[in-house]
Design a protein around this motif. Structure first.
Motif, PDB file in Angstrom:
ATOM      1  N   ASN A 409       1.075  -1.251   0.007  1.00 27.27           N
ATOM      2  CA  ASN A 409       0.115  -0.076   0.351  1.00 27.27           C
ATOM      3  C   ASN A 409       0.860   1.353  -0.153  1.00 27.27           C
ATOM      4  O   ASN A 409       2.100   1.365   0.433  1.00 27.27           O
ATOM      5  N   GLU A 411       1.409   4.984   1.509  1.00 30.33           N
ATOM      6  CA  GLU A 411       1.394   5.654   2.900  1.00 30.33           C
ATOM      7  C   GLU A 411       0.230   6.801   2.541  1.00 30.33           C
ATOM      8  O   GLU A 411       0.162   7.514   1.455  1.00 30.33           O
ATOM      9  N   GLU A 412      -0.674   7.129   3.439  1.00 30.98           N
ATOM     10  CA  GLU A 412      -1.918   7.991   3.349  1.00 30.98           C
ATOM     11  C   GLU A 412      -1.187   9.251   3.152  1.00 30.98           C
ATOM     12  O   GLU A 412      -1.911  10.222   2.308  1.00 30.98           O
ATOM     13  N   ASN A 452      -6.173   2.725  -1.799  1.00 31.45           N
ATOM     14  CA  ASN A 452      -5.275   1.360  -1.340  1.00 31.45           C
ATOM     15  C   ASN A 452      -6.555   0.286  -1.128  1.00 31.45           C
ATOM     16  O   ASN A 452      -7.647   0.855  -0.455  1.00 31.45           O
TER      17      ASN A 452
END
Length: 466
Positions: A409, A411-412, A452
């Motif tokens: 994923n 990272e936000e 994601n």
């Protein structure tokens, strides 16, 4: 031929004053026209009515004018006389002033150089008697350049002969320009005071504008330290807020550009350093394994360097190319994806490609759309572990393309910035490819986002159906 140049005022005071003066002059001109056309005509009719009333009263009272009419301002220049015409057409004029008429009888008082005398004026009016019986005929005629109002009526013969008698009442058509002069005088006063008012208003307006001017110069020199402080809630206040917003955006773009240049310099410097070190090793005869393997490393780094340079040049010229050299046509996106995927499958044979695609058509340039999709699939191929999924379908009047990979994923804090032109995270994982893809998709009114999943990342593109 003389060309008139447009007058330009650099001073805000002069601009305000000239505008104010123009408005005042238009008002004065309008009032003057109304005065000349309407007021004078109305005033002339009113004076003629007063003269007629005086004429009737004078006749009814045996040629003795009532004192009430002596006080009427508009009749101060009026007078009366009797014309006797006997059977032999001999004219005899009896002027009431000469006969010792009532006290206060007005005197015409013509200037000596006017060419007008009392006797000549009266004889001129007598010439308008045409019939034997006249009932208050009204005349508006000019004599020696001066306009007169006069009324002629038949009266009983008063000289004892068999002739005819006529009463003539007359007055000059006096033009009272007091109102016009007053308007012009007030207008001039307003123009003079308007200059002072314009200077005060200009100073009040120019003060915050000067602050904005200084602030603009600071922004031009990339001085991002302090935002401008203007508390006005008017247009100037909104302009100041817009400039503060501009400052924020320019500051962000400047920081991104610096980060991008640092990242690019690192990306370009690394392959150059590898190429130089291995080339020196060949020259010095000190290299790892074999000269062929060392030359292969140099070749691979050169290819990598060439790719980065091409991407950088492509991104910098993309806006111009899209605007000026983009041939739009109807594209079968499914066929284009199959062509791209067939080329990518040989890169890594361990990756499983799961395809679920319908025939969908969009409008765009085939080469540019291919570049945007290739960049995303190349990014997916780099991070995928076992699987890449491609789903193409029509949904709610749009073409939806989802490209999924089962890699890690994002990272936000990075996921909303990976498409920015100059963005790279600290690991250098995001280059120019995604920025190029977004710019192309945006140009053709599409949308792109990264999402994601529980395991992996999906890149979703939405575009209008052709």
């Amino acid at each position: 031929m003389i060309k008139l140049k447009k007058v330009k005022f650099k001073s805000l005071t002069m601009r305000i004053w000239v505008t104010f003066t123009a408005i005042i002059l238009i008002i004065i001109l309008s009032i003057s026209i109304i005065y000349l056309v309407v007021f004078r005509s109305t005033n002339e009719k009113y004076n003629l009515q007063l003269l007629k009333a005086s004429h009737d009263t004078f006749k009814e009272n045996n040629f003795n004018q009532l004192k009430g009419f002596d006080d009427v301002r508009n009749l101060h220049g009026s007078s009366h006389f009797i014309v006797n015409i006997n059977s032999s057409n001999i004219i005899n004029i009896q002027d009431f002033n000469k006969r010792g008429g009532p006290p206060g009888q007005p005197n015409m008082g013509f200037p000596p150089n006017s060419g007008i005398t009392q006797d000549a004026l009266q004889k001129w009016m007598v010439g308008f008697i045409e019939n034997n019986n006249i009932s208050e005929n009204e005349f508006k005629e000019s004599y020696h350049g001066r306009k007169f109002l006069f009324i002629i009526s038949s009266v009983n013969n008063i000289d004892g002969t068999n002739g005819k008698s006529y009463l003539i009442s007359y007055m000059p058509a006096m033009e009272d320009n007091t109102l016009l002069y007053m308007v012009i005088g007030i207008g001039i006063m307003f123009i003079v005071f308007g200059f002072i008012a314009a200077k005060l208003v200009a100073s009040h307006i120019a003060k915050p504008l000067k602050v904005l001017e200084d602030y603009t110069v600071r922004i031009a020199h990339k001085d991002w330290k302090e935002p401008i402080q203007i508390k006005n809630e008017d247009e100037i206040g909104r302009l100041a807020n817009s400039m503060n917003l501009m400052r924020t955006e320019l500051k962000r773009a400047d920081e991104e550009e610096k980060m991008f240049l640092q990242s690019i310099s690192h990306d370009l410097k690394t392959p150059v350093m590898v190429i130089m070190s291995h080339a020196e090793a060949i020259i010095d005869g000190i290299y790892i394994d074999s000269i062929e393997k060392t030359a292969g490393i140099i070749r691979d780094e050169a290819v990598n360097l060439e790719k980065k340079i091409k991407q950088l040049l492509y991104l910098n010229t993309l806006d111009y190319v899209l605007e000026n050299n983009s041939q739009v046509s109807k594209i079968n996106l499914r066929q284009l994806l199959l062509y791209i995927i067939n080329r990518f499958e040989v890169v890594n044979s361990k990756i499983y490609w799961d395809l679920d695609m319908e025939d969908c058509f969009i409008m765009g340039n085939s080469d540019k759309i291919q570049v945007s999709v290739e960049n995303i699939l190349e990014n997916s191929l780099r991070y995928a572990k076992e699987k890449i999924s491609v789903i193409l379908k029509e949904e709610n009047s749009s073409v939806v393309l989802e490209m999924y990979n089962d890699g890690p994923n994002i990272e936000e804090k990075h996921i909303n910035h990976i498409f920015d032109n100059h963005y790279k995270d600290k690991t250098g994982n995001f280059g120019l490819g995604l920025a190029i893809s977004k710019k192309i998709i945006d140009f053709y009114n599409g949308e792109i986002e990264a999402v994601n999943r529980d395991r992996g990342v999906s890149f979703i593109i939405k575009a209008p159906i052709a």
